[in-house]
Design a protein around this motif. Sequence first.
Motif, PDB file in Angstrom:
ATOM      1  N   PHE A 182      23.410  45.212  30.155  1.00 27.65           N
ATOM      2  CA  PHE A 182      24.690  44.994  30.840  1.00 27.65           C
ATOM      3  C   PHE A 182      25.768  45.912  30.260  1.00 27.65           C
ATOM      4  O   PHE A 182      26.528  46.549  31.018  1.00 27.65           O
ATOM      5  CB  PHE A 182      25.107  43.527  30.706  1.00 27.65           C
ATOM      6  N   ASN A 183      25.840  45.997  28.937  1.00 28.61           N
ATOM      7  CA  ASN A 183      26.877  46.831  28.306  1.00 28.61           C
ATOM      8  C   ASN A 183      26.713  48.292  28.696  1.00 28.61           C
ATOM      9  O   ASN A 183      27.699  49.008  28.898  1.00 28.61           O
ATOM     10  CB  ASN A 183      26.815  46.667  26.787  1.00 28.61           C
ATOM     11  N   THR A 210      27.538  39.670  37.501  1.00 22.35           N
ATOM     12  CA  THR A 210      27.868  39.199  36.157  1.00 22.35           C
ATOM     13  C   THR A 210      26.704  39.420  35.197  1.00 22.35           C
ATOM     14  O   THR A 210      25.581  39.722  35.602  1.00 22.35           O
ATOM     15  CB  THR A 210      28.204  37.699  36.176  1.00 22.35           C
ATOM     16  N   ARG A 211      26.982  39.247  33.911  1.00 17.56           N
ATOM     17  CA  ARG A 211      25.942  39.366  32.893  1.00 17.56           C
ATOM     18  C   ARG A 211      24.819  38.356  33.146  1.00 17.56           C
ATOM     19  O   ARG A 211      23.636  38.680  33.009  1.00 17.56           O
ATOM     20  CB  ARG A 211      26.555  39.134  31.512  1.00 17.56           C
ATOM     21  N   LEU A 253      22.456  39.460  35.916  1.00 17.59           N
ATOM     22  CA  LEU A 253      21.602  40.571  35.498  1.00 17.59           C
ATOM     23  C   LEU A 253      20.461  40.083  34.602  1.00 17.59           C
ATOM     24  O   LEU A 253      19.304  40.496  34.773  1.00 17.59           O
ATOM     25  CB  LEU A 253      22.430  41.628  34.769  1.00 17.59           C
ATOM     26  N   ASP A 290      19.916  42.036  26.532  1.00 17.91           N
ATOM     27  CA  ASP A 290      21.330  41.685  26.598  1.00 17.91           C
ATOM     28  C   ASP A 290      22.213  42.927  26.619  1.00 17.91           C
ATOM     29  O   ASP A 290      23.308  42.921  27.185  1.00 17.91           O
ATOM     30  CB  ASP A 290      21.688  40.805  25.391  1.00 17.91           C
ATOM     31  N   THR A 328      32.071  43.063  34.893  1.00 18.13           N
ATOM     32  CA  THR A 328      31.075  42.925  35.958  1.00 18.13           C
ATOM     33  C   THR A 328      30.540  44.298  36.344  1.00 18.13           C
ATOM     34  O   THR A 328      31.161  45.334  36.071  1.00 18.13           O
ATOM     35  CB  THR A 328      31.684  42.252  37.210  1.00 18.13           C
ATOM     36  N   ILE A 329      29.373  44.279  37.014  1.00 12.47           N
ATOM     37  CA  ILE A 329      28.725  45.515  37.466  1.00 12.47           C
ATOM     38  C   ILE A 329      29.042  45.730  38.937  1.00 12.47           C
ATOM     39  O   ILE A 329      28.900  44.811  39.755  1.00 12.47           O
ATOM     40  CB  ILE A 329      27.194  45.416  37.279  1.00 12.47           C
TER      41      ILE A 329
END
Length: 456
Positions: free
Chosen positions: A28-29, A91-92, A95, A25, A41-42
């Motif tokens: 993503f951060n 989005t998370r 991913l 989790d 978002t990435i």
Amino acid sequence: MGNTESAVVQKRLTRFRPEERPVIDGVFNKLVSGGGASEKTITLQMLQASMGSLASESLVGRVFRCLCSIDPDLAAPAFGKDAQRPASQVTREQLVIFLADTLRGTAEERAPLILVMSQPPSAAAAAVTRGQVVEFVQDLISAVVQILVSRGRLDGWKPEKMADSSVGVRLLAEHVCSELKAADAGGCDVSCLEDWIFRTPQVSLYLEMLADEGLSVALSSCPPPRLLPPCRETPWNELDSLLDVPTLMFLAPQVPDGCSAPWRLAFSTQVHGESFTRMMASLTRGGPSLLLIKDTTGHVFGGFASHTWELKPQFQGDSRCFLFSVFPTMRVYTATGYNEHFMYLNQHQQTMPNGLGMGGQHEYFGLWLDSDFGRGHSRARPKCTTYSSPQLSGDEDFTLDSMEVWHVGKPPKAEEDEEEEEGKKSILFVDPEVQALMEMTGKTLHSEGLREPEDD
């Protein structure tokens, strides 16, 4: 996150151990941290910043398009008639689904990801060509090689003193895709890719490495896979090897000890000169060996011997032996069971062939090096009976350009110790017939009472 999205993510996260889930989790951060605290978002630039040192720009684009194509409601990429224009950000949820399917997914779940990553930009077809899959696999293998180099996992190998890896990458990609069978319509759809992934474990292994290393996942419960055997006792200051990193990735899994036992250079024409006697000396000690030959047409090929060679005019070896080609194609040819002509090594005989052979029969070996050195043949019409190999050399009768012998198994120290202990024993203890003859002639066996008892 909405309730539906949370349910999808939570289902994927259950594939990981409780202590691994925060790591997944948190990927993503880490990716969005470069874009400021407000980023949700990435972007392609963020992904490039994470993967760019390991993967080509082409491969980063493939991964980004795959991430964008994932439909959280389907928990899989959308393509063909179900595909909509993908977003330009990730989005998370997308991913997490990607990481779960690449790191812990099945062949059925990985096939759609590979289909999308094999497509050219702006395409969303339900099938791809075999050539497009090969191009993706080339990008993937190049990234794996870069991971091994940049992460210091070469374990004694020196790429700067080895052959050009770019050629090996292309050949290994062709080999990995050799099991990919197109559908009746000529393209490779999800079912074709699923079958290929199931039968070719390297695909999943390389994909896992890309996701784990490129996205800095680093799950502590999963140590990095070993793709190269350790290299020991090799004079790199004198050697420019015929091997390259992708060729090692191809050959190492084929030998019985895989990547666990060290490879040690035993002979090289560059280092030791063109001497059959010197080469033979390296073969008759040191355990299992791999012969690598380059002829004057540029073909590179060889054979694996499952145990130490013996100098004698009879065939030897067992069904673990094999022949292989490295250039212009990477292939392995294993024993057929038709005969047991696995290995042959002879010298200074009047009536028998003098040289080294593997497979086939006298005068028609799958691989033959003459004892005069510098000349050999690979006569297989249509195939070598022992290994079902085709002609390996450029010409049936070839001229040697260079050659290497690598010991590729555990050093036979235990066998040497046994032989040394055997040599210390009395001839009476070793040969019962001599003992019986001595007793019949009335000779006293003075050492009988001095001998230590054998273990049961």
